[in-house]
Design a protein around this motif. Structure first.
Motif, short mmCIF file in Angstrom:
data_model
loop_
_atom_site.label_atom_id
_atom_site.label_comp_id
_atom_site.label_asym_id
_atom_site.label_seq_id
_atom_site.Cartn_x
_atom_site.Cartn_y
_atom_site.Cartn_z
N LYS A 79 0.83 -1.20 0.00
CA LYS A 79 0.00 0.00 0.00
C LYS A 79 0.88 1.26 0.00
O LYS A 79 1.73 1.45 0.86
CB LYS A 79 -0.90 0.01 1.24
N GLY A 138 -4.83 3.02 -3.19
CA GLY A 138 -6.05 2.94 -2.42
C GLY A 138 -7.18 3.66 -3.14
O GLY A 138 -6.99 4.22 -4.22
N ASP A 139 -8.33 3.62 -2.55
CA ASP A 139 -9.45 4.34 -3.11
C ASP A 139 -9.18 5.83 -3.02
O ASP A 139 -8.66 6.33 -2.03
CB ASP A 139 -10.73 3.99 -2.35
N SER A 141 -11.11 8.15 -2.56
CA SER A 141 -11.91 8.80 -1.53
C SER A 141 -11.40 8.50 -0.13
O SER A 141 -11.99 8.98 0.84
CB SER A 141 -13.37 8.36 -1.65
N ASN A 142 -10.33 7.71 0.01
CA ASN A 142 -9.86 7.31 1.33
C ASN A 142 -9.47 8.49 2.22
O ASN A 142 -9.87 8.52 3.39
CB ASN A 142 -8.69 6.34 1.20
N ARG A 145 -12.62 10.19 3.31
CA ARG A 145 -13.38 9.30 4.17
C ARG A 145 -12.73 9.18 5.55
O ARG A 145 -13.42 9.17 6.58
CB ARG A 145 -13.49 7.93 3.53
N ALA A 146 -11.40 9.09 5.59
CA ALA A 146 -10.69 8.98 6.88
C ALA A 146 -10.86 10.26 7.70
O ALA A 146 -11.07 10.21 8.92
CB ALA A 146 -9.22 8.68 6.64
N TRP A 225 -8.94 1.91 8.98
CA TRP A 225 -9.62 1.15 7.93
C TRP A 225 -10.02 2.06 6.77
O TRP A 225 -9.86 1.70 5.60
CB TRP A 225 -10.86 0.47 8.51
N ALA A 226 -10.55 3.23 7.09
CA ALA A 226 -10.98 4.15 6.04
C ALA A 226 -9.79 4.68 5.24
O ALA A 226 -9.90 4.92 4.04
CB ALA A 226 -11.76 5.32 6.65
N ALA A 227 -8.64 4.83 5.89
CA ALA A 227 -7.48 5.41 5.22
C ALA A 227 -6.78 4.41 4.31
O ALA A 227 -6.19 4.80 3.30
CB ALA A 227 -6.50 5.96 6.25
N ARG A 229 -8.15 1.25 3.11
CA ARG A 229 -8.94 0.23 2.44
C ARG A 229 -8.66 0.23 0.94
O ARG A 229 -8.36 1.27 0.33
CB ARG A 229 -10.43 0.45 2.70
N SER A 230 -8.73 -0.94 0.37
CA SER A 230 -8.47 -1.10 -1.06
C SER A 230 -9.69 -0.66 -1.86
O SER A 230 -10.80 -0.53 -1.33
CB SER A 230 -8.14 -2.56 -1.39
#
Length: 617
Positions: A79, A138-139, A141-142, A145-146, A225-227, A229-230
């Motif tokens: 990552k 990562g996504d 939007s991470n 979202r984080a 998890w939000a930061a 996530r795949s």
């Protein structure tokens, strides 16, 4: 350039990345030891104060160990965000160590401080050296979202903490304001220990502080998890993709009994550079699950597999294949995947099947018993069924479905009655009064084969209807223009067969006993015996994976994809992918055990293998 074709810098990049991952694993172990070994933990805490400091993330405690292990796992999955976070944290810590040693003379005489600086700087240097190894995206939007998770989590936690402090406050005067209690709860939530001098009107018990810290830990985990996530999935199959896949099936669909199930709408697809082959897959829990063999020309399979693996690594997904044949598994293995045999598929060659003979006496008697009861079977292609009648059959299939959980992924089409699937075959069984009692739907397997997709039976009907329908289809194979049937998958079939033989070893007998025990809840042995009565050709099927440490994760992802494992309380769209609106969803049902009380139907994975591995039992 080295003799093996790799660049010298690439070797050092891999070594640097591996050192960084190992460092965090060792740190996690040290932190756990500091938490359970009291004297060792006290020494570490003493070194963190006064004139001593410790290397990056070396702090006794389970929370710090979990954080270090989490970072090690995310780095192992390549990552990029984890690489940036570790480099920023250890870089800032190394700079602080340098400043402390340069400005405070009391720190310099202690060798531990220089060792801590060296280890922290070495970790940072290793990350910089291996920077190209951390490429997984990562996504997008991470970060947002984080940030939203952190802000919302801290706000909710601080308000709940303020209410908890209000209820549990043991101060005699209880003169604190709500703003002071909220501030106290906020500082506790971010793991700060507010002194009593700052909040003289607040005195909370230890259990209240522990609850606040537990809530803040939950928020911290949610932020991580939000930061990191795949990406959950790429674009699903489009209409153009489906048309291309159907062209590949028309030319090469005879090679794999699972080929038609590549047309599920909740899958994604990657094509080879030439467009002559494709791999369809679905992302579940960070695992890129490909099902069965690639579609298309086997000579073009490597190109599609390489693109699928490249996409999985780009997003940090774990690649896995469920139900590959021996031929497909061999090609996948050439690209670095290991194989594990799952079981065997039951294939019936119509020309070789007969109801005659002593071995088929029980099957023959059951068949004639149902026929004498007045049951009849109607065989039609989906394209030949009028729309109104197909709608009726779809309603019956929905009414007869056992439970609300939609199951199936590797060998389920996930829809029924769509005009594009006109080549599918429908078997409708009616009783002597003309009422429909059972349905079977098969998908095409090349031009002369069928693969079972859906099975439904009225629970009030007589037992043995499914066997009767299958046998009737075999008897009328010329009418259906078929020469072979793909019936079912028997997981661990070889264990039951070899474990029952004379001279079987103790390990094999123990393994067979365990499977027989679990067959009380899952139809493992009964499914094997229900298929064995047809005297089919058994063809082995395989699961393929990149690392053995990922097998458990892949198994959980496959269970979720097949519908056997769902998160309780979550919406269905969080537990499994949704299909397009207006498409009837069905589940894979491939078990026709003779037990009248059997209502749990077994679904699993299977594919086709070359004739060289075919065996008849």
């Amino acid at each position: 350039m080295r003799s093996d074709g790799t660049r010298p810098t690439a070797v050092w990049e891999r070594r640097g990345a591996a050192f960084g991952i190992r460092y965090l694993r060792v740190v996690a172990v040290i932190d756990v030891l500091g938490a359970v070994w009291v004297s060792f933990g006290d020494d570490m805490r003493r070194h963190d104060t006064a004139d001593f400091f410790t290397p990056y993330l070396v702090t006794p405690g389970f929370a710090s160990a979990a954080f270090a292990l989490f970072l090690a796992v995310t780095l192992r999955r390549r990552k990029r965000a984890a690489w940036i976070l570790n480099l920023a944290l250890c870089g800032c810590l190394a700079a602080a160590f340098v400043a402390a040693l340069a400005l405070v003379p009391e720190f310099r005489p202690h060798p531990q401080n220089w060792i801590s600086l060296a280890l922290t700087a070495l970790f940072a240097a290793a990350l910089l050296t291996g920077r190209r190894e951390f490429y997984a995206k990562g996504d997008r939007s991470n970060p947002r979202r984080a940030a939203m998770t952190a802000a919302g989590g801290l706000l909710v936690t601080s308000i709940l903490a303020a209410l908890l402090v209000t209820v549990a406050d043991e101060a005699p005067a209880r003169s604190s304001t709500f703003a002071e209690r909220w501030t106290y709860g906020l500082m506790r939530a971010v793991s700060l220990d507010p002194s009593q001098g700052e909040f003289p009107g607040i005195s909370t018990p230890a259990w209240a502080d522990a609850l606040i810290n537990l809530a803040s830990t939950a928020v911290f985990v949610a932020v991580l998890w939000a930061a990191f996530r795949s990406v959950r999935a790429t674009d699903p199959i489009t209409a153009a993709d489906e048309e291309h896949l159907r062209e590949l099936l028309a030319r090469h669909g005879h090679a794999d009994s699972l080929g038609y199930f590549a047309l599920r709408r909740d899958k994604s697809v990657v094509f080879s550079p030439t467009g002559k082959a494709a791999v369809t897959y679905r992302v579940v829990g960070g695992v890129s699950l490909a099902s069965a063999d690639p579609l298309g020309d086997p000579e073009a399979w490597p190109g599609a597999i390489e693109r699928w693996l490249a996409e999985a690594r780009e997003h940090g997904w774990t690649p896995a294949v469920m139900g590959a044949s021996e031929l497909g598994g061999t090609v996948y293995a050439r690209h670095g995947l290991d194989a594990l045999e799952l079981g065997d598929e039951a294939i019936v060659e119509v020309a070789d099947f007969t109801l005659e003979g002593r071995a088929m006496r029980g099957v023959r008697q059951a068949y004639h018993r149902v026929r004498r009861a007045g049951y009849t079977v109607r065989i039609r292609r989906h394209a030949d069924i009028p729309a109104e009648e197909m709608a009726r059959l779809v309603r019956l299939a929905d009414d007869w479905r056992d439970g609300d959980t939609e199951r199936g992924f590797s060998m389920a089409l996930g829809r029924l009655g769509e005009p594009a699937d006109g080549d599918c075959l429908m078997l409708e069984c009616a009783d002597s009064d003309g009422r429909s009692r059972a349905l079977l739907s098969f998908v095409p397997w090349g031009e002369k084969g069928l693969s079972l997709d859906l099975m439904r039976r009225d629970r009030e009907s007589d037992n043995g209807l499914i066997e009767f329908m299958v046998l009737d289809l075999i008897q009328r194979a010329d009418e259906a223009r078929i020469t072979r049937l793909s019936l079912n998958f028997a997981m661990f079939r070889s264990v039951f067969e070899r474990g029952a033989r004379l001279g079987a070893g103790p390990v094999l007998r123990l393994w067979r006993s365990l499977l027989a025990f679990f067959s009380r809840w899952w139809q493992i042995e009964s499914l094997y015996r229900a298929n064995a009565k047809y005297r089919p050709i058994w063809e082995p099927r395989y699961m393929l994976f990149e690392k053995s440490t990922d097998v458990l994760r892949i198994g959980l992802a496959a269970a979720r994809a097949e519908g056997f494992l769902t998160a309780p309380g979550l919406p269905k769209w969080l537990n499994r992918g949704r299909l397009e609106a207006g498409v009837h969803r069905t589940r894979r049902t491939r078990n026709w055990s003779a037990s009248p009380s059997s209502r749990t139907r077994t679904e699993c994975v299977y594919a086709r293998t070359p004739p060289s591995r075919r065996t008849r039992r």
